[in-house]
Scaffold this active site. Structure first.
Site, PDB file in Angstrom:
ATOM      1  N   GLN A  23       6.680  -9.402   0.958  1.00  0.00           N
ATOM      2  CA  GLN A  23       5.616  -8.403   1.042  1.00  0.00           C
ATOM      3  C   GLN A  23       4.482  -8.699   0.070  1.00  0.00           C
ATOM      4  OE1 GLN A  23       8.624  -4.979   0.887  1.00  0.00           O
ATOM      5  NE2 GLN A  23       6.897  -4.119   2.003  1.00  0.00           N
ATOM      6  N   HIS A  25      13.638  -7.461   5.279  1.00  0.00           N
ATOM      7  CA  HIS A  25      12.380  -8.169   5.001  1.00  0.00           C
ATOM      8  C   HIS A  25      12.635  -9.646   4.723  1.00  0.00           C
ATOM      9  CE1 HIS A  25       9.076  -5.333   4.971  1.00  0.00           C
ATOM     10  NE2 HIS A  25       9.758  -4.468   4.228  1.00  0.00           N
ATOM     11  N   CYS A  29       7.250   1.963   4.986  1.00  0.00           N
ATOM     12  CA  CYS A  29       7.190   0.619   4.424  1.00  0.00           C
ATOM     13  C   CYS A  29       5.825   0.417   3.776  1.00  0.00           C
ATOM     14  CB  CYS A  29       7.403  -0.402   5.541  1.00  0.00           C
ATOM     15  SG  CYS A  29       7.367  -2.113   4.995  1.00  0.00           S
ATOM     16  N   LEU A  30       5.830  -0.182   2.592  1.00  0.00           N
ATOM     17  CA  LEU A  30       4.564  -0.428   1.897  1.00  0.00           C
ATOM     18  C   LEU A  30       3.673  -1.398   2.678  1.00  0.00           C
ATOM     19  CD1 LEU A  30       5.822  -0.606  -1.799  1.00  0.00           C
ATOM     20  CD2 LEU A  30       4.720   1.311  -0.632  1.00  0.00           C
ATOM     21  N   HIS A  69      16.920  -2.111   4.316  1.00  0.00           N
ATOM     22  CA  HIS A  69      15.516  -2.264   4.704  1.00  0.00           C
ATOM     23  C   HIS A  69      14.913  -3.487   4.001  1.00  0.00           C
ATOM     24  CE1 HIS A  69      11.366  -0.441   5.450  1.00  0.00           C
ATOM     25  NE2 HIS A  69      11.115  -1.323   4.508  1.00  0.00           N
ATOM     26  N   GLU A  70      15.171  -3.604   2.683  1.00  0.00           N
ATOM     27  CA  GLU A  70      14.584  -4.712   1.918  1.00  0.00           C
ATOM     28  C   GLU A  70      15.209  -6.054   2.287  1.00  0.00           C
ATOM     29  OE1 GLU A  70      11.856  -4.125   0.545  1.00  0.00           O
ATOM     30  OE2 GLU A  70      12.059  -1.958   0.562  1.00  0.00           O
ATOM     31  N   GLY A  83      11.192   0.482  -2.840  1.00  0.00           N
ATOM     32  CA  GLY A  83      11.703  -0.870  -2.647  1.00  0.00           C
ATOM     33  C   GLY A  83      10.573  -1.807  -2.289  1.00  0.00           C
TER      34      GLY A  83
END
Length: 173
Positions: A51, A141, A95-96, A137-138, A46
């Site tokens: 991000q 963000h 997380c990226l 989660h996304e 994701g």
């Protein structure tokens, strides 16, 4: 399509609430393509627009982990959780924007989400399992919330310090 740089925590843009997408145009389609390519390259399941430094309500995800299975890329514009299950589940999240750091986070086990797709049509779907965790989660963000915000202050500070150190090392190159 191009791979975009992923912001690393702490970055003030990761803590901001994003603006809704007003119209779907070629720039937005290009952003979605770039985000999918960036996510797959990372690799991740994701990615949210903030991000990659774009403060708009767009997320991409593909939780199909079986290499033999067909990829299931999804682009969700202005996603909104409209129902959550009372049942919860705990997943070890990463997380990226917080590379190499993982922690268990408890979230609703199932959610129903509404969003606009790239053709401008309103969509609704129920997600469970990893898909439910990922979409929550996304969407977090988009509201300036990171998975580490669910952790206790000590663990959160420890991860933040590790990310500050990583960013210093990356800057030195």
């Amino acid at each position: 399509m191009s791979i975009r740089n992923i912001l690393i925590h702490p970055d003030p843009r990761l803590k901001k609430v994003t603006a809704p997408v007003a119209s779907i145009d070629d720039d937005l389609r290009r952003l979605a393509d770039d985000m999918l390519e960036t996510m797959y390259d990372a690799p991740g399941i994701g990615l949210a627009a903030p991000q990659v430094g774009v403060m708009r309500r767009v997320i991409v995800m593909d939780c199909e982990k079986d290499a033999e299975a067909t990829a299931q890329p999804m682009v969700l514009i202005n996603p909104e959780v409209i129902w959550t299950s009372e049942e919860t589940s705990v997943y070890e999240e990463g997380c990226l924007s917080i590379p190499e750091q993982y922690a268990e986070v408890q979230r609703p086990a199932g959610v129903e989400v509404s969003w606009t797709d790239l053709s401008g049509k309103l969509q609704r779907e129920r997600f469970d399992g990893l898909w439910a965790t990922c979409v929550q989660h996304e969407i977090d963000h988009l509201d300036g919330k990171l998975f580490i915000d669910y952790l206790g202050p000590l663990k959160r500070q420890m991860i933040t310090r590790k990310m500050q150190k990583l960013k210093r090392e990356m800057a030195r190159g």
